[in-house]
Structure formats: structure tokens, C-alpha cells
Write a protein that holds these residues in place. Structure first.
Motif, PDB file in Angstrom:
ATOM      1  N   ASP A 176       1.053  -1.005   0.004  1.00 44.90           N
ATOM      2  CA  ASP A 176       0.076   0.017   0.504  1.00 44.90           C
ATOM      3  C   ASP A 176       0.664   1.584   0.440  1.00 44.90           C
ATOM      4  O   ASP A 176       0.507   1.926  -0.082  1.00 44.90           O
ATOM      5  CB  ASP A 176      -0.706  -0.132   0.995  1.00 44.90           C
ATOM      6  N   GLY A 177       2.260   1.450   0.211  1.00 45.57           N
ATOM      7  CA  GLY A 177       2.734   2.077   0.207  1.00 45.57           C
ATOM      8  C   GLY A 177       3.535   2.404   1.625  1.00 45.57           C
ATOM      9  O   GLY A 177       2.907   2.876   2.374  1.00 45.57           O
ATOM     10  N   TYR A 178       4.324   3.391   1.380  1.00 50.11           N
ATOM     11  CA  TYR A 178       5.167   3.322   3.037  1.00 50.11           C
ATOM     12  C   TYR A 178       4.219   4.734   3.853  1.00 50.11           C
ATOM     13  O   TYR A 178       5.045   4.547   4.890  1.00 50.11           O
ATOM     14  CB  TYR A 178       6.904   3.502   2.772  1.00 50.11           C
ATOM     15  N   MET A 179       3.644   5.358   3.298  1.00 48.59           N
ATOM     16  CA  MET A 179       3.066   6.002   4.045  1.00 48.59           C
ATOM     17  C   MET A 179       1.460   5.183   4.205  1.00 48.59           C
ATOM     18  O   MET A 179       0.535   6.526   5.527  1.00 48.59           O
ATOM     19  CB  MET A 179       2.428   7.498   3.399  1.00 48.59           C
ATOM     20  N   ALA A 180       0.850   5.131   3.890  1.00 48.62           N
ATOM     21  CA  ALA A 180      -0.060   3.803   4.238  1.00 48.62           C
ATOM     22  C   ALA A 180      -0.420   3.519   5.865  1.00 48.62           C
ATOM     23  O   ALA A 180       0.058   3.954   6.185  1.00 48.62           O
ATOM     24  CB  ALA A 180      -0.213   2.042   3.679  1.00 48.62           C
ATOM     25  N   LYS A 181      -1.503   4.199   6.374  1.00 44.10           N
ATOM     26  CA  LYS A 181      -1.665   3.499   7.900  1.00 44.10           C
ATOM     27  C   LYS A 181      -1.672   2.297   8.474  1.00 44.10           C
ATOM     28  O   LYS A 181      -0.730   1.733   9.659  1.00 44.10           O
ATOM     29  CB  LYS A 181      -2.964   3.785   8.204  1.00 44.10           C
ATOM     30  N   GLY A 182      -1.510   0.943   7.217  1.00 48.60           N
ATOM     31  CA  GLY A 182      -1.589  -0.143   8.100  1.00 48.60           C
ATOM     32  C   GLY A 182       0.343  -0.262   8.161  1.00 48.60           C
ATOM     33  O   GLY A 182       0.427  -0.931   9.082  1.00 48.60           O
ATOM     34  N   ILE A 183       0.633   0.029   7.562  1.00 49.52           N
ATOM     35  CA  ILE A 183       2.119  -0.229   7.452  1.00 49.52           C
ATOM     36  C   ILE A 183       2.460   0.754   8.903  1.00 49.52           C
ATOM     37  O   ILE A 183       4.000   0.346   9.742  1.00 49.52           O
ATOM     38  CB  ILE A 183       3.297   0.328   6.473  1.00 49.52           C
ATOM     39  N   ILE A 184       2.091   1.842   9.228  1.00 48.68           N
ATOM     40  CA  ILE A 184       3.271   2.848  10.152  1.00 48.68           C
ATOM     41  C   ILE A 184       2.295   2.214  11.451  1.00 48.68           C
ATOM     42  O   ILE A 184       3.341   1.654  12.587  1.00 48.68           O
ATOM     43  CB  ILE A 184       2.451   4.473  10.017  1.00 48.68           C
ATOM     44  N   ALA A 185       1.490   1.111  11.565  1.00 49.90           N
ATOM     45  CA  ALA A 185       0.720   0.934  12.669  1.00 49.90           C
ATOM     46  C   ALA A 185       1.598  -0.256  13.130  1.00 49.90           C
ATOM     47  O   ALA A 185       2.486  -0.738  13.796  1.00 49.90           O
ATOM     48  CB  ALA A 185      -0.785   0.512  12.296  1.00 49.90           C
TER      49      ALA A 185
ATOM     50  N   ALA B  39       9.530   0.149   1.723  1.00 48.84           N
ATOM     51  CA  ALA B  39       7.915  -0.254   1.504  1.00 48.84           C
ATOM     52  C   ALA B  39       8.437   0.320  -0.102  1.00 48.84           C
ATOM     53  O   ALA B  39       8.610   1.344  -0.351  1.00 48.84           O
ATOM     54  CB  ALA B  39       7.298   0.444   2.414  1.00 48.84           C
ATOM     55  N   PRO B  40       6.771  -0.068  -0.912  1.00 52.15           N
ATOM     56  CA  PRO B  40       7.042   1.156  -2.336  1.00 52.15           C
ATOM     57  C   PRO B  40       6.280   2.716  -2.065  1.00 52.15           C
ATOM     58  O   PRO B  40       6.294   2.782  -0.963  1.00 52.15           O
ATOM     59  CB  PRO B  40       5.916   0.605  -2.940  1.00 52.15           C
ATOM     60  N   ASP B  41       6.714   3.341  -2.502  1.00 51.42           N
ATOM     61  CA  ASP B  41       7.335   4.789  -2.994  1.00 51.42           C
ATOM     62  C   ASP B  41       5.403   4.757  -3.076  1.00 51.42           C
ATOM     63  O   ASP B  41       4.857   6.133  -2.384  1.00 51.42           O
ATOM     64  CB  ASP B  41       7.506   5.334  -3.683  1.00 51.42           C
ATOM     65  N   ARG B  42       4.313   4.123  -3.411  1.00 51.57           N
ATOM     66  CA  ARG B  42       3.299   4.498  -3.971  1.00 51.57           C
ATOM     67  C   ARG B  42       2.976   2.693  -3.872  1.00 51.57           C
ATOM     68  O   ARG B  42       2.868   2.317  -3.705  1.00 51.57           O
ATOM     69  CB  ARG B  42       2.461   4.869  -4.961  1.00 51.57           C
ATOM     70  N   ASN B  43       0.872   2.764  -3.500  1.00 49.98           N
ATOM     71  CA  ASN B  43      -0.046   1.725  -3.916  1.00 49.98           C
ATOM     72  C   ASN B  43       0.170   1.294  -5.123  1.00 49.98           C
ATOM     73  O   ASN B  43       0.151   1.595  -6.320  1.00 49.98           O
ATOM     74  CB  ASN B  43      -1.094   2.543  -3.789  1.00 49.98           C
ATOM     75  N   HIS B  44       1.076  -0.225  -4.435  1.00 51.28           N
ATOM     76  CA  HIS B  44       1.360  -1.454  -5.704  1.00 51.28           C
ATOM     77  C   HIS B  44       0.033  -2.435  -5.135  1.00 51.28           C
ATOM     78  O   HIS B  44       0.475  -3.488  -5.624  1.00 51.28           O
ATOM     79  CB  HIS B  44       2.653  -1.668  -5.208  1.00 51.28           C
ATOM     80  N   SER B  45      -0.932  -2.512  -4.273  1.00 50.28           N
ATOM     81  CA  SER B  45      -1.819  -3.636  -4.634  1.00 50.28           C
ATOM     82  C   SER B  45      -2.020  -3.934  -5.952  1.00 50.28           C
ATOM     83  O   SER B  45      -2.629  -3.368  -7.337  1.00 50.28           O
ATOM     84  CB  SER B  45      -3.145  -3.014  -4.205  1.00 50.28           C
TER      85      SER B  45
END
Length: 247
Positions: free
Chosen positions: A9-18, A33-39
């Protein structure tokens, strides 16, 4: 303990931060992590253009590539020392049943397994995720369990967590992958110039979703932990196919 954290989901996504925040209480974290969403990127690697790694802060990086790129870079020479485990997520949405074929979240964990490390993929089920802290806490518990009681080296854990407060979870269960119905039809539309464009339709509902499946566990509010393997060979079909080819 040192943990490599990635996602799709990208390095700024809520999930990876949590996830990184929770895991940092039990281990040293390296986030790549990716720079943007790669779903939906699955296991794709970027082979025909260069990859660039950008450092956000100490032990926090993003890459102009896929989830598999991120883990591959980290474990193939970018990091001075290998981590002990790869944890991917928390994905924004389920990775149930045949979702794992397309999932970049699962692919990041799988890349870690390809390169010799234990790996966990964690997803929060639901379209509007609220309880990423619940999924992160589940991930922490599983990492601690792996640390004290390791599993065989060829297992990847695919973990799906209901979008509920932790104290409302109906337990943690070992499941098998279910299967979805055929996906919904594509969505046809037009761009501002009148040219036809298409969107991939939504995933189908669960078809094989009975007792023992990841779908059924989630429906009851339980965490579904499914062991995955990389070997896609249908071993029981080998004798039949040898006869078929010989004939």
C-alpha cells in the motif's frame, strides 16, 4: 531481534505505520516499502528500469518499485545485515482465498521466504479499515510465538484479521484457503476525450467458504492464520499425467 517490514500500500499507509510502531516495541525495525500503492502487483520484479532507494529517516526507506522489489533489494545486498524475519502489511483489505495469487502483501512475505527468512503477511479485512492496531497486535503476538517456537522453514503465514477491537476477536484459528466466485464483470467507461476505458471488476464473493476456510473464520470474527507454501506443483496429478503423456 531485527524485523524487515514492507507492504503493497506504500510507505505512508496507515497499516504499515501501525505495524512498524507495534513491532518496534519488541524488535529493531527496518522499513522498506513502495513509494506508492502497488496492490495487485503479485510477485513482479522490476527488471527493465533502475530502482532508487530513498531514506526517510533512520531505518525507514521507500523504493520506486514493487513489494517484491523492496524485499529483494533489502535482502540481496542493500542492508549490511539480514533481519531475522519479514513481516508484510498491515494490508488495507482482505487477502482471503485466491486473493493470495494477486496480493503484493503476500508477495513481499513470499520474497522473504524465497531468500531464506521466516515470513508473515498480515491483512485487515474490510474496505474502510479502522482497527489497524488490532492487526498489528496480532502480528506482534505471532512474531513472539515464532521467536520462542519456530516453524518449519518453508512456511509462510497468511494472516487475516477482522476489523474489530482486539478484545472482540473470537480467537485465532488455523485455516485453509477458500475460493472465490468468479470476479464481477469489468466496468466500462469513457475518458474526457471519449475513448473507452475499463476498470477491473470487484473480486467475487466466497464460493468455497465453509468450515475450516479463512472466509468462515473471518465471518465469525476470528483471526485466520493460513500456512502457505511456494511449491505450486499438483503432486497427486503427476502419475496420471505421466500416463496421459505416454499415451
Amino acid at each position: 531481534m531485527k524485523i524487515l517490514v514492507s507492504n503493497d500500500d506504500g510507505y505512508m499507509a496507515k497499516g504499515i505505520i501501525a505495524l512498524a510502531e507495534a513491532l518496534s516495541e519488541i524488535a529493531d525495525i527496518i522499513l522498506m516499502a513502495p513509494d506508492r500503492n502497488h496492490s495487485g502487483a503479485s510477485n513482479s520484479l522490476t527488471l527493465h528500469s533502475p530502482l532508487r532507494v530513498h531514506q526517510v529517516e533512520e531505518n525507514r526507506y521507500f523504493v520506486n518499485g514493487t513489494p517484491s522489489d523492496c524485499v529483494h533489494l533489502a535482502l540481496s545486498g542493500y542492508l549490511a545485515d539480514d533481519p531475522d524475519i519479514v513481516v508484510s502489511g498491515v494490508n488495507h483489505g482482505a487477502n482471503l482465498g485466491d486473493d493470495v495469487i494477486y496480493s503484493g502483501t503476500v508477495a513481499a512475505a513470499m520474497e522473504g521466504r524465497f531468500l531464506g527468512l521466516p515470513a508473515i503477511a498480515v491483512s485487515l479485512v474490510g474496505q474502510h479499515g479502522k482497527h489497524f492496531d488490532t492487526a498489528a497486535r496480532v502480528a506482534c503476538d505471532l512474531v513472539k510465538r515464532l521467536q520462542s517456537n519456530p516453524l518449519p522453514g518453508d512456511i509462510i503465514l497468511n494472516v487475516n484479521v477482522p476489523d474489530l477491537p482486539f478484545d472482540r476477536l473470537a480467537g485465532v484459528e488455523i485455516t485453509r484457503l477458500g475460493f472465490r466466485h468468479r470476479s464481477e464483470p469489468l466496468v466500462k467507461n469513457f475518458d474526457p476525450q471519449g475513448r473507452t476505458i475499463y476498470w477491473i471488476g470487484p473480486a467475487g464473493a466466497g464460493q468455497d467458504a465453509g468450515p475450516g476456510t479463512d472466509f468462515e473464520a473471518i465471518e465469525r470474527g476470528a483471526v485466520a492464520v493460513t500456512p502457505l507454501k511456494v511449491d505450486l506443483t499438483r503432486h497427486e496429478a503427476l502419475p496420471q499425467l505421466r500416463d496421459w503423456l505416454a499415451a
